[in-house]
Design a protein around this motif. Structure first.
Motif, PDB file in Angstrom:
ATOM      1  N   PRO B 104       0.490 -11.118  -6.555  1.00 29.62           N
ATOM      2  CA  PRO B 104      -0.627 -11.010  -5.376  1.00 29.62           C
ATOM      3  C   PRO B 104      -0.335  -9.977  -4.556  1.00 29.62           C
ATOM      4  O   PRO B 104       0.981  -9.749  -4.234  1.00 29.62           O
ATOM      5  N   ALA B 105      -1.334  -9.493  -3.692  1.00 29.67           N
ATOM      6  CA  ALA B 105      -1.153  -8.531  -2.620  1.00 29.67           C
ATOM      7  C   ALA B 105      -0.405  -9.185  -1.616  1.00 29.67           C
ATOM      8  O   ALA B 105       0.062  -8.450  -0.819  1.00 29.67           O
ATOM      9  N   ALA B 106      -0.506 -10.224  -1.345  1.00 31.46           N
ATOM     10  CA  ALA B 106       0.242 -10.866  -0.131  1.00 31.46           C
ATOM     11  C   ALA B 106       1.749 -10.990  -0.255  1.00 31.46           C
ATOM     12  O   ALA B 106       2.458 -11.514   0.566  1.00 31.46           O
ATOM     13  N   CYS B 107       2.209 -10.637  -1.557  1.00 30.27           N
ATOM     14  CA  CYS B 107       3.780 -11.017  -1.785  1.00 30.27           C
ATOM     15  C   CYS B 107       4.679  -9.925  -0.904  1.00 30.27           C
ATOM     16  O   CYS B 107       4.109  -8.577  -0.955  1.00 30.27           O
ATOM     17  N   ALA B 108       5.507 -10.407  -0.149  1.00 30.07           N
ATOM     18  CA  ALA B 108       6.190  -9.427   0.747  1.00 30.07           C
ATOM     19  C   ALA B 108       7.540  -9.158  -0.057  1.00 30.07           C
ATOM     20  O   ALA B 108       8.456  -8.876   1.024  1.00 30.07           O
ATOM     21  N   ARG B 109       7.752  -9.984  -1.007  1.00 35.52           N
ATOM     22  CA  ARG B 109       9.341  -9.622  -1.558  1.00 35.52           C
ATOM     23  C   ARG B 109       9.313  -8.622  -2.590  1.00 35.52           C
ATOM     24  O   ARG B 109       8.471  -8.390  -3.329  1.00 35.52           O
ATOM     25  N   SER B 141      10.880  -1.038  -4.324  1.00 35.09           N
ATOM     26  CA  SER B 141      11.893  -0.515  -3.149  1.00 35.09           C
ATOM     27  C   SER B 141      12.696  -1.809  -2.771  1.00 35.09           C
ATOM     28  O   SER B 141      12.436  -2.969  -2.893  1.00 35.09           O
ATOM     29  N   ALA B 142      13.838  -1.488  -2.131  1.00 29.20           N
ATOM     30  CA  ALA B 142      14.136  -2.620  -1.107  1.00 29.20           C
ATOM     31  C   ALA B 142      13.172  -2.899   0.032  1.00 29.20           C
ATOM     32  O   ALA B 142      12.444  -2.115   0.238  1.00 29.20           O
ATOM     33  N   THR B 143      13.399  -4.207   0.504  1.00 35.66           N
ATOM     34  CA  THR B 143      12.564  -4.778   1.387  1.00 35.66           C
ATOM     35  C   THR B 143      13.373  -4.760   2.818  1.00 35.66           C
ATOM     36  O   THR B 143      14.456  -5.249   2.947  1.00 35.66           O
ATOM     37  N   GLY B 186       4.474  -4.794   5.250  1.00 33.84           N
ATOM     38  CA  GLY B 186       5.595  -5.377   4.532  1.00 33.84           C
ATOM     39  C   GLY B 186       5.191  -5.906   3.202  1.00 33.84           C
ATOM     40  O   GLY B 186       5.902  -6.635   2.627  1.00 33.84           O
ATOM     41  N   LYS B 187       3.832  -5.976   3.110  1.00 35.13           N
ATOM     42  CA  LYS B 187       3.165  -6.698   1.981  1.00 35.13           C
ATOM     43  C   LYS B 187       2.497  -5.982   1.021  1.00 35.13           C
ATOM     44  O   LYS B 187       1.930  -4.990   1.460  1.00 35.13           O
ATOM     45  N   PRO B 300      11.413   0.815   7.269  1.00 30.15           N
ATOM     46  CA  PRO B 300      10.466  -0.490   7.532  1.00 30.15           C
ATOM     47  C   PRO B 300       8.999   0.200   7.152  1.00 30.15           C
ATOM     48  O   PRO B 300       8.730   1.500   7.539  1.00 30.15           O
ATOM     49  N   PRO B 301       8.108  -0.581   7.049  1.00 29.58           N
ATOM     50  CA  PRO B 301       6.799  -0.258   6.496  1.00 29.58           C
ATOM     51  C   PRO B 301       6.060   0.271   7.893  1.00 29.58           C
ATOM     52  O   PRO B 301       5.074   1.153   7.745  1.00 29.58           O
TER      53      PRO B 301
END
Lengths: 117, 420
Positions: B104-109, B141-143, B186-187, B300-301
């Motif tokens: 989902p678009a809300a995934c931050a990982r 990418s790395a988060t 970041g999401k 960072p985003p």
């Protein structure tokens, strides 16, 4: 100085074995104890109270720790890292771990390197 | 599998080590009950989007799993089924016979949050494990916020470790079809990643990685940027080289440039560029077999970081990881330790740095493994390098050497292969 104050040296393998499966300690607390960051003099009962305090605070204060996510990469303080690794001494100390180190000058490094191949 | 028809639930609290606990439950076949998942959080109680998505992934790669999530999402009960992998005609809708898993678009990982546990399950699967991650939530990418590995580090530093367990990495393929950095806040992202894991084993071998970790011979890496100027790659590489070249001359970093992926916005036909950013993944290879150290850093985003900073930070992080010592770095230690615990009933040894051991994740893994019935770890000092490794860290502490962790396997192995 730590030895003089009657503290156990931190990072001992024996201590870790003791704290590792001690469910009364949170992982954070176990690591702290192992590193010797926590006061060693306080006996077990006091530490239990300390634990209770921590959980109590966490519930009310909505601590950052409680909401921490699992990480693959630990959080680094980059200013600290930059300060450490821009110094010549740290680089030279780490040089032993690299194949470029002068093997003739360092016997111990030589032994380490040769038995890997 | 024990003879009991309905084994007791293994009970946990808290949201930490979520995937790890579910993986262990699936591998050992024991049901698990996790309560108090972010129950104290006022804003986001219960399961996070990536955790729900991971549960869905588990559901699609197993047969007969029962997942109960409470109304508030703070409690789940999971009864694992058989790890089936990709069964033709069952959920495998794609032409490439892979299960499609939409994040989902809300995934931050990052997608490695899913890939690391998935790769742990895959060797124990009945059939090949082919999963394609798509959707508006795939970040390769790395988060920056969540501290996940990038896909490049996963491919070059984690997957090769499976070879040590008799799981041939040649039959593991990770296709990065589209790259993406973390989107706004970041999401979300727009990447497409396909893992094809064809090396299923009956029982993984255990590991004896207790030798000195050897010397770093070379550094490889990937610099990636999506949707930003390709010169960012060179700027990162140059900065990283400036730090690393004084120690190792053989530094080779590949540059990977991709345009930003287009992701359809919800409720409109317009597509939006997302996942703009850049990052660097560095992997140091040692002369000893199977010893890899990796570092990851991404912008960072919200931006505001120059590529040079990312390059130097990543290089410093690599040096720090190397200085932590041991044969396995912190990021891949859970994978190695879990495979050892699930492997043949034999005592394996692995050499870990003290800093790697002194992580909450490692301590928690030891405790979780014990709850699932694995034997306790044996811990002793690595003696053979009292002078060599001890002062590597430059802190002058007498107890700075590595530790040897002995892990006894539980002989769980591949249930699917055992029965069928």
């Amino acid at each position: 100085a730590r030895m003089l104050h009657g503290k156990r040296p931190p990072y001992r393998a024996v201590d870790l074995a003791r704290y590792l499966y001690d469910e009364s300690l949170t992982p954070q607390a176990a690591i702290k104890k192992w590193k010797g960051e926590e006061d060693e003099e306080s006996d077990e009962e006091e530490e239990d109270i300390e634990q209770d305090d921590e959980t109590f605070f966490r519930k009310t204060g909505n601590d950052v720790e409680d909401l921490a996510e699992d990480r693959s990469i630990p959080r680094f303080d980059y200013d600290e890292l930059a300060a450490r690794w821009s110094g010549e001494g740290a680089i030279e100390a780490l040089r032993k771990r690299f194949a470029t180190a002068n093997l003739l000058d360092e016997e111990e490094g030589d032994g380490e390197g040769s038995d890997d191949e | 599998m024990s003879g009991n028809s309905r084994p007791e639930f293994v009970r946990f609290t808290g949201h930490r080590a979520f995937t790890q606990r579910l993986v262990l439950a699936t591998l050992t076949g024991r049901p698990v009950h996790i309560s108090k998942i972010r129950s104290s959080s006022a804003t986001n109680p219960g399961l996070a989007p990536h955790e729900v998505s991971f549960l869905r992934l588990l559901e699609s790669i197993t047969n007969g799993s029962v997942i109960d999530v409470s109304y508030s999402g703070t409690t789940i009960a999971y009864q694992p089924g058989l790890i089936t992998g990709t069964v033709p005609g069952l959920g495998a809708a794609l032409a490439t016979d892979a299960i499609e898993h939409v994040l989902p678009a809300a995934c931050a990982r990052s997608v490695t949050y899913f890939l690391i546990p998935l790769a742990l399950l895959a060797p124990f699967s009945k059939a090949h494990m082919n999963v394609r991650f798509t959707g508006p939530g795939v970040i390769t990418s790395a988060t920056h916020g969540a501290g996940d590995l990038s896909i490049d580090t996963f491919r070059t530093a984690v997957l090769p470790l499976y070879g040590l367990f008799g799981i041939p990495p040649a039959r593991i393929e990770l296709r990065v079809l589209s790259r993406s950095c973390a989107g706004p806040g970041g999401k979300g992202g727009g990447g497409v990643v396909e893992l094809r894991f064809a090396s299923q084993v009956r029982l993984p071998k255990t590991l004896h990685l207790h030798r000195p970790p050897g010397r770093i011979r070379r550094v490889r890496g990937v610099a990636y940027c999506t949707g930003v100027a390709a010169s960012h790659n060179n700027r990162m590489i140059t900065a990283a080289r400036a730090v690393l070249n004084q120690l190792v001359p053989d530094v080779h970093v590949a540059a990977q440039y991709d345009p930003a992926p287009l992701v359809a916005e919800k409720g409109s036909t317009l597509k939006k560029k997302t996942g703009i950013g850049f990052g660097l993944s560095l992997v140091a290879e040692s002369s000893a077999e199977g010893v890899l150290y990796a570092a990851d850093e991404a912008a960072p985003p919200e931006g505001g970081v120059v590529p040079e900073d990312i390059g130097t930070r990543c290089a410093y992080q690599l040096l720090e990881v190397i200085a932590q010592g041991g044969c396995v770095m912190a990021a891949s230690a859970p994978t190695v330790l879990t495979l050892m615990a699930m492997g043949s009933e034999d005592v394996g040894r692995v050499r870990l740095g003290r800093e790697v051991m002194a992580r909450e994740e490692t301590i928690q893994l030891a405790r979780d493994l014990k709850k699932f019935g694995a034997a306790s770890w044996g811990i002793r000092d690595a003696k053979d390098d009292a002078g060599g490794d001890g002062d590597d860290d430059g802190e002058g502490n007498s107890t700075r050497g590595d530790l040897i962790i002995s892990v006894k396997g539980t002989g769980v192995g591949n249930v699917g292969r055992k029965v069928a």
